[in-house]
Design an enzyme around this catalytic site. Structure first.
Site, mmCIF file in Angstrom:
data_model
loop_
_atom_site.group_PDB
_atom_site.id
_atom_site.type_symbol
_atom_site.label_atom_id
_atom_site.label_comp_id
_atom_site.label_asym_id
_atom_site.label_seq_id
_atom_site.Cartn_x
_atom_site.Cartn_y
_atom_site.Cartn_z
ATOM 1 N N VAL A 1 -3.858 2.422 0.728
ATOM 2 C CA VAL A 1 -4.508 1.951 -0.493
ATOM 3 C C VAL A 1 -3.501 1.140 -1.311
ATOM 4 O O VAL A 1 -2.341 1.528 -1.458
ATOM 5 C CB VAL A 1 -5.040 3.141 -1.327
ATOM 6 C CG1 VAL A 1 -5.606 2.678 -2.661
ATOM 7 C CG2 VAL A 1 -6.090 3.911 -0.532
ATOM 8 N N THR B 1 0.809 -1.220 0.000
ATOM 9 C CA THR B 1 0.000 0.000 0.000
ATOM 10 C C THR B 1 0.845 1.273 0.000
ATOM 11 O O THR B 1 2.030 1.259 0.307
ATOM 12 C CB THR B 1 -0.915 0.039 1.248
ATOM 13 O OG1 THR B 1 -0.115 0.144 2.427
ATOM 14 C CG2 THR B 1 -1.790 -1.192 1.331
ATOM 15 N N ASP B 2 0.148 2.361 -0.303
ATOM 16 C CA ASP B 2 0.775 3.682 -0.178
ATOM 17 C C ASP B 2 0.585 4.179 1.260
ATOM 18 O O ASP B 2 0.045 3.452 2.104
ATOM 19 C CB ASP B 2 0.202 4.652 -1.215
ATOM 20 C CG ASP B 2 -1.300 4.889 -1.066
ATOM 21 O OD1 ASP B 2 -1.877 4.600 0.009
ATOM 22 O OD2 ASP B 2 -1.907 5.371 -2.038
ATOM 23 N N CYS B 3 0.986 5.402 1.527
ATOM 24 C CA CYS B 3 0.907 5.906 2.905
ATOM 25 C C CYS B 3 -0.531 6.066 3.397
ATOM 26 O O CYS B 3 -0.770 6.146 4.595
ATOM 27 C CB CYS B 3 1.675 7.218 3.044
ATOM 28 S SG CYS B 3 1.016 8.563 2.041
#
Length: 135
Positions: free
Chosen positions: A20, A15-17
């Site tokens: 997601v 995921t991103d920060c």
């Protein structure tokens, strides 16, 4: 052939920060499900290369990202066959949150059977084809 189902959990590294899933990670999930599908039929990819002299490569992918998966979701990745030709097949794949009906991702993946040395198209061996189309 009935649809194959494989379950995977989304890890933080996927995921991103914001939690997601990165768009490219879905391709990894789809690839792993195809590997597990072959394994469920009794075929390991390294054995296909060593014993039958073949490997499978992705020729094309058409993918639709419909909704995001998020950190810690448990996902179900589906594999089904749309069509089979002499040296290729088109697989229909979906990713959903476990036990939910709406897909997050829908993909059509064209897989080509290749000679493991020459990297040229090769007819899918009958022993493998028999297992793929059974059911």
């Amino acid at each position: 052939m009935k649809t194959f189902l494989w379950t995977i959990r989304v890890y933080y590294e996927d995921t991103d920060c914001g939690g997601v899933v990165y768009h490219s990670r879905y391709l990894n999930f789809l690839e792993r499900a195809r590997t597990e599908w072959l394994r469920s039929l009794g075929f390991e990819q390294d054995q296909l290369r060593q014993e039958l002299g073949i490997l499978f490569a992705v020729r094309s992918v058409n993918i639709d990202y419909l909704q995001p998966a998020r950190f810690n979701n448990e996902l179900e990745v589906f594999v089904g066959i749309n069509s089979i030709a002499k040296a290729s097949m088109v697989l229909s794949q979906e990713i959903r949150i476990k036990q939910q009906s709406k897909p997050l991702v829908e993909a059509s993946v064209r897989i080509v059977c290749l000679d493991a040395v020459a990297f040229k198209p090769k007819v899918i061996p009958d022993v493998l084809l028999k297992e793929i189309v059974s059911d």
